[in-house]
Design an enzyme around this catalytic site. Structure first.
Site, PDB file in Angstrom:
ATOM      1  N   GLU A   1      96.455  59.574  51.724  1.00 57.00           N
ATOM      2  CA  GLU A   1      96.791  60.342  52.927  1.00 57.00           C
ATOM      3  C   GLU A   1      98.244  60.786  52.812  1.00 57.00           C
ATOM      4  O   GLU A   1      99.152  59.951  52.753  1.00 57.00           O
ATOM      5  CB  GLU A   1      96.550  59.482  54.174  1.00 57.00           C
ATOM      6  CG  GLU A   1      95.075  59.223  54.421  1.00 57.00           C
ATOM      7  CD  GLU A   1      94.243  60.497  54.396  1.00 57.00           C
ATOM      8  OE1 GLU A   1      94.589  61.453  55.115  1.00 57.00           O
ATOM      9  OE2 GLU A   1      93.258  60.560  53.635  1.00 57.00           O
TER      10      GLU A   1
ATOM     11  N   CYS B   1     103.817  62.214  60.051  1.00 58.30           N
ATOM     12  CA  CYS B   1     103.085  63.186  59.239  1.00 58.30           C
ATOM     13  C   CYS B   1     102.475  64.248  60.145  1.00 58.30           C
ATOM     14  O   CYS B   1     102.248  65.376  59.731  1.00 58.30           O
ATOM     15  CB  CYS B   1     102.005  62.490  58.433  1.00 58.30           C
ATOM     16  SG  CYS B   1     100.932  61.492  59.452  1.00 58.30           S
TER      17      CYS B   1
HETATM   18  P1  NAD Z   1     106.804  58.008  49.844  1.00 62.47           P
HETATM   19  O1  NAD Z   1     105.760  58.772  49.103  1.00 62.47           O
HETATM   20  O2  NAD Z   1     108.201  58.178  49.448  1.00 62.47           O
HETATM   21  O3  NAD Z   1     106.485  56.459  49.767  1.00 62.47           O
HETATM   22  C1  NAD Z   1     105.236  55.937  50.185  1.00 62.47           C
HETATM   23  C2  NAD Z   1     105.035  54.630  49.472  1.00 62.47           C
HETATM   24  O4  NAD Z   1     104.926  54.876  48.074  1.00 62.47           O
HETATM   25  C3  NAD Z   1     106.174  53.642  49.633  1.00 62.47           C
HETATM   26  O5  NAD Z   1     105.638  52.340  49.767  1.00 62.47           O
HETATM   27  C4  NAD Z   1     106.929  53.778  48.334  1.00 62.47           C
HETATM   28  O6  NAD Z   1     107.643  52.628  47.994  1.00 62.47           O
HETATM   29  C5  NAD Z   1     105.791  54.019  47.365  1.00 62.47           C
HETATM   30  N1  NAD Z   1     106.154  54.665  46.104  1.00 62.47           N
HETATM   31  C6  NAD Z   1     107.214  55.456  45.827  1.00 62.47           C
HETATM   32  N2  NAD Z   1     107.158  55.859  44.531  1.00 62.47           N
HETATM   33  C7  NAD Z   1     106.033  55.325  43.990  1.00 62.47           C
HETATM   34  C8  NAD Z   1     105.416  55.388  42.721  1.00 62.47           C
HETATM   35  N3  NAD Z   1     105.932  56.095  41.710  1.00 62.47           N
HETATM   36  N4  NAD Z   1     104.269  54.714  42.529  1.00 62.47           N
HETATM   37  C9  NAD Z   1     103.696  54.023  43.536  1.00 62.47           C
HETATM   38  N5  NAD Z   1     104.240  53.922  44.763  1.00 62.47           N
HETATM   39  C10 NAD Z   1     105.390  54.567  44.989  1.00 62.47           C
HETATM   40  O7  NAD Z   1     106.580  58.349  51.400  1.00 62.47           O
HETATM   41  P2  NAD Z   1     107.405  57.760  52.622  1.00 62.47           P
HETATM   42  O8  NAD Z   1     108.749  58.402  52.647  1.00 62.47           O
HETATM   43  O9  NAD Z   1     107.309  56.288  52.684  1.00 62.47           O
HETATM   44  O10 NAD Z   1     106.543  58.275  53.855  1.00 62.47           O
HETATM   45  C11 NAD Z   1     106.650  59.550  54.350  1.00 62.47           C
HETATM   46  C12 NAD Z   1     105.513  60.406  53.860  1.00 62.47           C
HETATM   47  O11 NAD Z   1     104.282  59.819  54.237  1.00 62.47           O
HETATM   48  C13 NAD Z   1     105.509  61.793  54.470  1.00 62.47           C
HETATM   49  O12 NAD Z   1     105.164  62.721  53.490  1.00 62.47           O
HETATM   50  C14 NAD Z   1     104.425  61.696  55.533  1.00 62.47           C
HETATM   51  O13 NAD Z   1     103.863  62.923  55.890  1.00 62.47           O
HETATM   52  C15 NAD Z   1     103.448  60.793  54.852  1.00 62.47           C
HETATM   53  N6  NAD Z   1     102.554  60.151  55.805  1.00 62.47           N
HETATM   54  C16 NAD Z   1     101.255  60.568  55.842  1.00 62.47           C
HETATM   55  C17 NAD Z   1     100.386  60.018  56.761  1.00 62.47           C
HETATM   56  C18 NAD Z   1      98.956  60.465  56.830  1.00 62.47           C
HETATM   57  O14 NAD Z   1      98.142  59.784  57.472  1.00 62.47           O
HETATM   58  N7  NAD Z   1      98.601  61.564  56.210  1.00 62.47           N
HETATM   59  C19 NAD Z   1     100.843  59.031  57.642  1.00 62.47           C
HETATM   60  C20 NAD Z   1     102.174  58.623  57.563  1.00 62.47           C
HETATM   61  C21 NAD Z   1     103.021  59.189  56.635  1.00 62.47           C
END
Ligand code: NAD
Length: 515
Positions: A286, A320
């Site tokens: 997501e 999001c």
């Molecule tokens: P992010 O992608 O930076 O991080 C998400 C998670 O991924 C964190 O736990 C992070 O540590 C981990 N991560 C980072 N690099 C990684 C890698 N190479 N391999 C595996 N894991 C890794 O996102 P964020 O800043 O934590 O959250 C914000 C984003 O989440 C926004 O884009 C927002 O729109 C999205 N979001 C989507 C929903 C939805 O339901 N669609 C809900 C909430 C947030």
């Protein structure tokens, strides 16, 4: 079997008693600031040489907890141990697994303000946003418990004379749970509990900005009676351990919520068959959004302006589902943009520990710097209508910022900024507004304000998003009421909090016996 699901009520902070209790919780958790949170693998706490402070984004000098960081070796070990634990957990009766979630929901309900206080301290949420986050976590526990009971019962089949046929759902195996920081309790708890109640064991890698809340939730699950080797708690840098967790041949599925960039990388890596791997890894991803509110010519402009402001600046735009584009019919464009700007100027920005704060900080320095670049770009791509100020002296504060007259293809109108920045776009007519709304790589939420039935019906058909709202804001999806997930590069449309969700962590098995 539990009674029917209903949503957890919000706390009424207009009542003095509720305010007093919440203030007490905010004070109470301070005595735990600076505590250490180790890794938890196979029911053992594992110290790490590397500890990372988790800080309060409203006061970056304040450390709320010190969190152990897993290295690649620990990450591998966590998947191995989760695989061993799966052999026992998958055989626990679904109703018993569900009862663990109901018990966790009851404990969380009792300790609601304590958890919400941590959300204020570690994630910079206002009282109301924190209360919503905790209520949603309770909802996920209650909802997925019931869903597990429903789906794990034998499913109906057509009868065939002379045969006994049974169709049921069985769990998948080890899941890697990677949640974001912006709903550090609700989304993290929902992603973890859904996988676990379906009979899987998991490795939970919490978001780097909000690991303390995750650690405290894992503790709560243990208090609720979940065997300690079902969730491996493995905080660490996604960049360092993410690939190890995803590539591991015993990883069966990845449940990810976060940015498009990281999500697509996970999809790609999970598709590669590793030596010893015996299945096709499933990825539930997501991702982000560039969500729009469309305002028609004859809409209720007061409601539309309020809806835009609430959707754009609630939790400083870090949802999001946040509205980052207001697409407004040319005939009412000037009036709506002025109203939106006037309402925005009235918002109070500050430390969310104070009840009157409308907009708190953004999550960390990286987010602050990224938003600063977009605000600078916005000054070239549009006309600054409100905000634009930033201050990182004590915390990471960004004024709610509005740019008018932004081109629909400008970076401000295409990139997910994930902060309190709104682009206003003028549309020639309603059809043009819908075309603009659909013209990004995303498709998560959207909203239309109109009083004309045929326009709403047109939007119902053409506005290509997973969650479409009419004459209301585009944030605030409720578990069970608004199953949540997006189209296109917003993700796999998993519809969290809906009847299609839990099945993604299971596989159907049919047994046919000749009579
Ligand atoms: P992010 O992608 O930076 O991080 C998400 C998670 O991924 C964190 O736990 C992070 O540590 C981990 N991560 C980072 N690099 C990684 C890698 N190479 N391999 C595996 N894991 C890794 O996102 P964020 O800043 O934590 O959250 C914000 C984003 O989440 C926004 O884009 C927002 O729109 C999205 N979001 C989507 C929903 C939805 O339901 N669609 C809900 C909430 C947030």
């Amino acid at each position: 079997m539990m009674g029917a699901f209903s949503n957890e009520p919000m706390t009424d902070f207009s009542l003095a008693d509720n305010r007093r209790v919440f203030e007490a919780a905010l004070t109470d958790i301070k005595r735990l600031y600076g505590n250490s949170y180790p890794l938890q693998i196979g029911g053992r706490t594992v110290q790490s040489e590397s500890m990372r402070p988790s800080v309060n984004p409203a006061r970056h000098g304040e450390t709320v907890g010190l969190v152990a960081q897993a290295d690649r070796k620990r990450a591998t070990e966590a998947v191995d141990i989760a695989a061993a634990a799966f052999e026992r957990w998958k055989r626990v009766a679904p109703a018993a697994r569900a009862r663990t979630l109901y018990k966790a929901a009851a404990l969380l309900r009792r300790r609601k303000h304590e958890f919400s206080a941590w959300l204020v301290a570690e994630a910079g949420k206002t009282w109301v946003e924190a209360d919503v986050d905790t209520a949603e976590a309770i909802d996920f526990l209650e909802y997925y418990g019931r869903e597990a009971e429903r789906l794990c019962a034998p499913q109906p089949l057509v009868r065939l004379a002379g045969e006994d046929n049974e169709w049921s759902y069985v769990p998948l195996g080890v899941g890697i749970i990677i949640p974001p920081w912006n709903f550090p309790l609700a989304i993290m708890a929902g992603m973890t509990a859904s996988a676990v109640v379906a009979g899987n064991t998991v490795v939970l890698k919490p978001a780097s900005a909000t690991p303390v809340i995750a650690a405290r939730f894992v503790q709560l699950m243990h208090e609720a009676g979940l065997p300690e080797d079902v969730i491996q708690f493995v905080p660490g840098s996604g960049g360092e351990i993410g690939d190890v967790l995803i590539d591991h041949p015993l990883t069966r599925f990845v449940s990810f919520t976060g940015s498009m960039e990281v999500g697509l990388r996970i999809v790609e890596r999970a598709a590669r068959l590793q030596p010893g791997q015996r299945w096709i890894k499933r990825v539930i991803a997501e991702l982000g959004g560039k969500d729009a509110i469309v305002v028609d010519r004859d809409a209720d402009l007061t409601a539309a302006s309020q809806g835009i402001v609430q959707s754009a600046f609630g939790y400083a735009g870090q949802k999001c589902s946040a509205c980052s584009r207001a697409i407004i019919h040319a005939d009412v464009y000037d009036e709506v943009t002025e109203r939106v700007a006037a309402l925005t100027r009235r918002l109070s920005i500050g430390d969310p520990v104070l009840q009157g704060t409308d907009v708190g900080p953004v999550i960390d320095r990286a987010a602050y710097n990224k938003i600063r670049q977009y605000v600078a770009a916005g000054k070239k791509e549009g006309r600054l209508l409100a905000g634009g100020g930033m201050d990182d002296g004590a915390g990471y504060f960004v004024e709610p910022t509005i740019f008018a007259d932004v081109d629909s293809q400008a970076t401000l109108a295409q990139d997910e900024i994930f902060g309190p920045v709104l682009a206003c776009i003028r549309a020639d007519d309603f059809g043009h507004a819908l075309a603009i709304a659909n013209d990004t790589p995303y498709g998560l939420t959207g909203s239309v304000y109109s009083n004309r039935r045929e326009r709403l019906e047109l939007a119902r058909e053409l506005f290509h998003v997973g969650n479409l709202y009419f004459n209301r804001k585009c944030t605030g999806a409720l578990v069970g009421v608004h199953p949540f997930g997006g189209f296109n590069l917003s993700g796999t449309d998993s519809k969290a909090g809906g009847p299609d969700y839990l099945i993604q962590f299971m596989q159907g098995k049919v047994v046919s016996e000749k009579m």
